[in-house]
Design a protein around this motif. Sequence first.
Motif, PDB file in Angstrom:
ATOM      1  N   GLN A 193       0.844  -1.184   0.000  1.00 24.16           N
ATOM      2  CA  GLN A 193       0.000   0.000   0.000  1.00 24.16           C
ATOM      3  C   GLN A 193       0.885   1.241   0.000  1.00 24.16           C
ATOM      4  O   GLN A 193       1.963   1.254   0.601  1.00 24.16           O
ATOM      5  CB  GLN A 193      -0.903   0.042   1.247  1.00 24.16           C
ATOM      6  N   HIS A 194       0.376   2.265  -0.658  1.00 22.47           N
ATOM      7  CA  HIS A 194       1.116   3.513  -0.688  1.00 22.47           C
ATOM      8  C   HIS A 194       0.155   4.688  -0.681  1.00 22.47           C
ATOM      9  O   HIS A 194      -0.832   4.660  -1.447  1.00 22.47           O
ATOM     10  CB  HIS A 194       1.990   3.590  -1.943  1.00 22.47           C
ATOM     11  N   SER A 196      -5.514  -1.457  -7.201  1.00 25.29           N
ATOM     12  CA  SER A 196      -6.783  -0.829  -6.846  1.00 25.29           C
ATOM     13  C   SER A 196      -6.454   0.453  -6.099  1.00 25.29           C
ATOM     14  O   SER A 196      -5.468   0.522  -5.362  1.00 25.29           O
ATOM     15  CB  SER A 196      -7.621  -1.750  -5.954  1.00 25.29           C
ATOM     16  N   THR A 197      -7.265   1.466  -6.324  1.00 23.75           N
ATOM     17  CA  THR A 197      -7.057   2.723  -5.618  1.00 23.75           C
ATOM     18  C   THR A 197      -8.323   3.120  -4.869  1.00 23.75           C
ATOM     19  O   THR A 197      -9.445   2.871  -5.326  1.00 23.75           O
ATOM     20  CB  THR A 197      -6.664   3.855  -6.573  1.00 23.75           C
ATOM     21  N   LEU A 198      -8.112   3.729  -3.720  1.00 20.00           N
ATOM     22  CA  LEU A 198      -9.184   4.295  -2.909  1.00 20.00           C
ATOM     23  C   LEU A 198      -8.925   5.784  -2.797  1.00 20.00           C
ATOM     24  O   LEU A 198      -7.850   6.186  -2.331  1.00 20.00           O
ATOM     25  CB  LEU A 198      -9.202   3.663  -1.516  1.00 20.00           C
ATOM     26  N   THR A 199      -9.861   6.571  -3.252  1.00 20.03           N
ATOM     27  CA  THR A 199      -9.740   8.017  -3.133  1.00 20.03           C
ATOM     28  C   THR A 199     -10.765   8.530  -2.133  1.00 20.03           C
ATOM     29  O   THR A 199     -11.969   8.317  -2.328  1.00 20.03           O
ATOM     30  CB  THR A 199      -9.941   8.706  -4.487  1.00 20.03           C
ATOM     31  N   PHE A 205      -7.332   4.113   9.871  1.00 25.36           N
ATOM     32  CA  PHE A 205      -6.343   3.206   9.300  1.00 25.36           C
ATOM     33  C   PHE A 205      -7.053   2.440   8.193  1.00 25.36           C
ATOM     34  O   PHE A 205      -8.056   1.757   8.451  1.00 25.36           O
ATOM     35  CB  PHE A 205      -5.824   2.273  10.400  1.00 25.36           C
ATOM     36  N   TYR A 206      -6.583   2.575   6.982  1.00 22.31           N
ATOM     37  CA  TYR A 206      -7.220   1.921   5.839  1.00 22.31           C
ATOM     38  C   TYR A 206      -6.343   0.752   5.395  1.00 22.31           C
ATOM     39  O   TYR A 206      -5.156   0.910   5.129  1.00 22.31           O
ATOM     40  CB  TYR A 206      -7.420   2.916   4.686  1.00 22.31           C
ATOM     41  N   ILE A 207      -6.960  -0.413   5.323  1.00 17.99           N
ATOM     42  CA  ILE A 207      -6.229  -1.628   4.959  1.00 17.99           C
ATOM     43  C   ILE A 207      -6.884  -2.236   3.728  1.00 17.99           C
ATOM     44  O   ILE A 207      -8.108  -2.378   3.675  1.00 17.99           O
ATOM     45  CB  ILE A 207      -6.251  -2.662   6.104  1.00 17.99           C
ATOM     46  N   CYS A 208      -6.064  -2.604   2.757  1.00 16.05           N
ATOM     47  CA  CYS A 208      -6.602  -3.312   1.606  1.00 16.05           C
ATOM     48  C   CYS A 208      -6.187  -4.775   1.688  1.00 16.05           C
ATOM     49  O   CYS A 208      -5.236  -5.139   2.390  1.00 16.05           O
ATOM     50  CB  CYS A 208      -6.135  -2.705   0.300  1.00 16.05           C
ATOM     51  N   GLU A 211      -3.101   3.733  -2.829  1.00 13.89           N
ATOM     52  CA  GLU A 211      -2.916   2.654  -3.789  1.00 13.89           C
ATOM     53  C   GLU A 211      -2.702   1.325  -3.089  1.00 13.89           C
ATOM     54  O   GLU A 211      -2.028   1.250  -2.063  1.00 13.89           O
ATOM     55  CB  GLU A 211      -1.703   2.934  -4.675  1.00 13.89           C
ATOM     56  N   CYS A 212      -3.252   0.301  -3.686  1.00 14.14           N
ATOM     57  CA  CYS A 212      -3.082  -1.064  -3.188  1.00 14.14           C
ATOM     58  C   CYS A 212      -2.624  -1.917  -4.361  1.00 14.14           C
ATOM     59  O   CYS A 212      -3.296  -1.957  -5.392  1.00 14.14           O
ATOM     60  CB  CYS A 212      -4.402  -1.575  -2.632  1.00 14.14           C
ATOM     61  N   ARG A 213      -1.477  -2.566  -4.217  1.00 12.62           N
ATOM     62  CA  ARG A 213      -0.927  -3.379  -5.301  1.00 12.62           C
ATOM     63  C   ARG A 213      -0.646  -4.804  -4.853  1.00 12.62           C
ATOM     64  O   ARG A 213      -0.103  -5.018  -3.758  1.00 12.62           O
ATOM     65  CB  ARG A 213       0.385  -2.779  -5.810  1.00 12.62           C
TER      66      ARG A 213
END
Lengths: 114, 112
Positions: free
Chosen positions: A6-7, A77-80, A91-94, A22-24
């Motif tokens: 994640q970034h 995948s991206t979270l905006t 705290f956001y976790i993918c 971003e989640c890769r």
Amino acid sequence: GAVVSQHPSRVICKSGTSVKIECRSLDFQATTMFWYRQFPKQSLMLMATSNEGSKATYEQGVEKDKFLINHASLTLSTLTVTSAHPEDSSFYICSARTGRDTQYFGPGTRLTVL
Amino acid sequence: ELKVEQNPLFLSMQEGKNYTIYCNYSTTSDRLYWYRQDPGKSLESLFVLLSNGAVKQEGRLMASLDTKARLSTLHITAAVHDLSATYFCAVDISFGANNLFFGTGTRLTVIP
């Protein structure tokens, strides 16, 4: 083993601005990615599920216009968070998986909205 | 309403002691996961329990699943300080499609 990144890992922003996370999946193709939110000292709450190339499915109570999810490829995948406010600090976790396989979790992104 | 409840929510135990964390869930499921989370970190997978009666052990931790009782346990044997963390159970609510619903979490502190 399967690795999910994640970034950024931490982001601080002003109220009213938008933030993209971003989640890769680094070594596998993720047909499905999940976004979770975790408030301090609480459990993980699923926000949305996204499948590559299709619109995300949001959980009840999650505003789709505020939390924009894009799963444009099998590895990203991206979270905006749009027009972020202090109550969005969390705290956001993918996580990512292939098919019906195990979910692999990213390291998380700590968002602080001032 | 789907519920996944862990008991206790907070656990303080001395090194060398044994204890069990319980995870009760309200829906039908035959697959349950246990995770560990250190402060400020993401989740570390501990166990996947795939069927009724499943038992898995790794080091000082042992997990079991009783799908009829809708109960999973995480047993800690001879606790050490390094086990201090928050432990979550998560139920697969999609019959193998691996959509997870997380429990409330148990914060474990092991005291020297």
